[in-house]
Motif scaffolding. Structure first.
Motif, short mmCIF file in Angstrom:
data_model
loop_
_atom_site.label_atom_id
_atom_site.label_comp_id
_atom_site.label_asym_id
_atom_site.label_seq_id
_atom_site.Cartn_x
_atom_site.Cartn_y
_atom_site.Cartn_z
N LEU A 140 0.83 -1.20 0.00
CA LEU A 140 0.00 0.00 0.00
C LEU A 140 0.87 1.25 0.00
O LEU A 140 0.64 2.18 -0.78
CB LEU A 140 -0.94 -0.02 1.21
N GLN A 155 -4.68 2.30 -7.78
CA GLN A 155 -5.75 2.21 -6.78
C GLN A 155 -6.11 0.77 -6.44
O GLN A 155 -6.38 0.46 -5.29
CB GLN A 155 -6.99 2.98 -7.25
N ARG A 156 -6.10 -0.12 -7.40
CA ARG A 156 -6.45 -1.52 -7.10
C ARG A 156 -5.46 -2.14 -6.12
O ARG A 156 -5.84 -2.98 -5.31
CB ARG A 156 -6.58 -2.35 -8.37
N ASP A 159 -6.45 -0.65 -2.72
CA ASP A 159 -7.69 -1.25 -2.23
C ASP A 159 -7.51 -2.69 -1.77
O ASP A 159 -7.99 -3.06 -0.70
CB ASP A 159 -8.78 -1.18 -3.31
N SER A 160 -6.81 -3.49 -2.57
CA SER A 160 -6.65 -4.91 -2.19
C SER A 160 -5.74 -5.06 -0.97
O SER A 160 -5.98 -5.90 -0.11
CB SER A 160 -6.13 -5.74 -3.37
N ARG A 162 -5.33 -2.79 1.46
CA ARG A 162 -6.09 -2.30 2.62
C ARG A 162 -7.11 -3.34 3.07
O ARG A 162 -7.28 -3.57 4.25
CB ARG A 162 -6.80 -0.99 2.26
N ALA A 163 -7.78 -3.98 2.13
CA ALA A 163 -8.80 -4.98 2.46
C ALA A 163 -8.20 -6.20 3.15
O ALA A 163 -8.90 -6.89 3.90
CB ALA A 163 -9.55 -5.40 1.20
#
Length: 193
Positions: A140, A155-156, A159-160, A162-163
């Protein structure tokens, strides 16, 4: 196995690990990063993040750092397989690759490394959970840095990553990274004397 054979086996693993200094984190190519960081560079900062997360989460910082340093060593043999490729390829488990890598090492070294990789892969101990968070948090942070360098297709990864975070501390650090500036540290607060 003689002492000389064990020393040669240990040095072979050291030489092999050196390949990680030259091997790129290939997933970033899909985002348009022409010269992504090496696997070794990623592992170094992952270990640093892991040490910090461990201290904040009450885990063993030394153990977490070791898990982080070793978490991608298998990529000397199987390369850094991008996420999309994992849909089509089947690799042997990282524990199997590691066992082959350290087979010539002195037994205490092989046992230490095999146990650390098995712990990381199982992801059950607090140290393994923190180490896995460190890996995702480093990705990240790297994505944030690339975004600040003008790569706007990350961004992907943000996002992945962070998730996938599990610990409250990793979530707080992710929020801080997303709100921060990668070079803000160049303007430190005044020294207190």
């Amino acid at each position: 196995m003689s002492d000389d054979q064990e020393a040669a086996g240990a040095v072979n693993f050291i030489f092999e690990a050196g390949v990680l200094k030259r091997a790129a984190r290939t997933g970033w190519w899909f985002a348009g990063v022409k010269h992504p960081e090496s696997i070794a560079e990623h592992s170094f900062r992952t270990a640093l993040i892991g040490m910090m997360l461990a201290a904040m989460e009450g885990a063993d910082p030394a153990r977490v750092s070791m898990l982080c340093v070793l978490h991608d060593t298998q990529e000397t043999r199987i390369t850094d397989i991008p996420h999309i490729a994992k849909r089509y390829l089947t690799a042997v488990p990282n524990t199997t690759v590691t066992a082959d890598q350290v087979a010539g090492c002195p037994p205490p070294v092989a046992d230490l490394i095999n146990a650390a990789v098995a712990e990381y892969e199982a992801g059950e101990t607090l140290e393994a959970i923190v180490a896995r968070d460190a890996d995702k948090l480093e990705c990240l942070v790297q994505a944030v840095e690339y975004r600040h360098q003008g790569i706007d297709t990350v961004q992907r990864w943000i996002d992945s990553s962070r998730a996938a975070l599990k610990t409250a501390t990793a979530h707080r650090l992710a929020d801080a990274a997303l709100a921060g500036q990668p070079i803000a540290w160049l303007t430190p607060p005044p020294l207190h004397r």
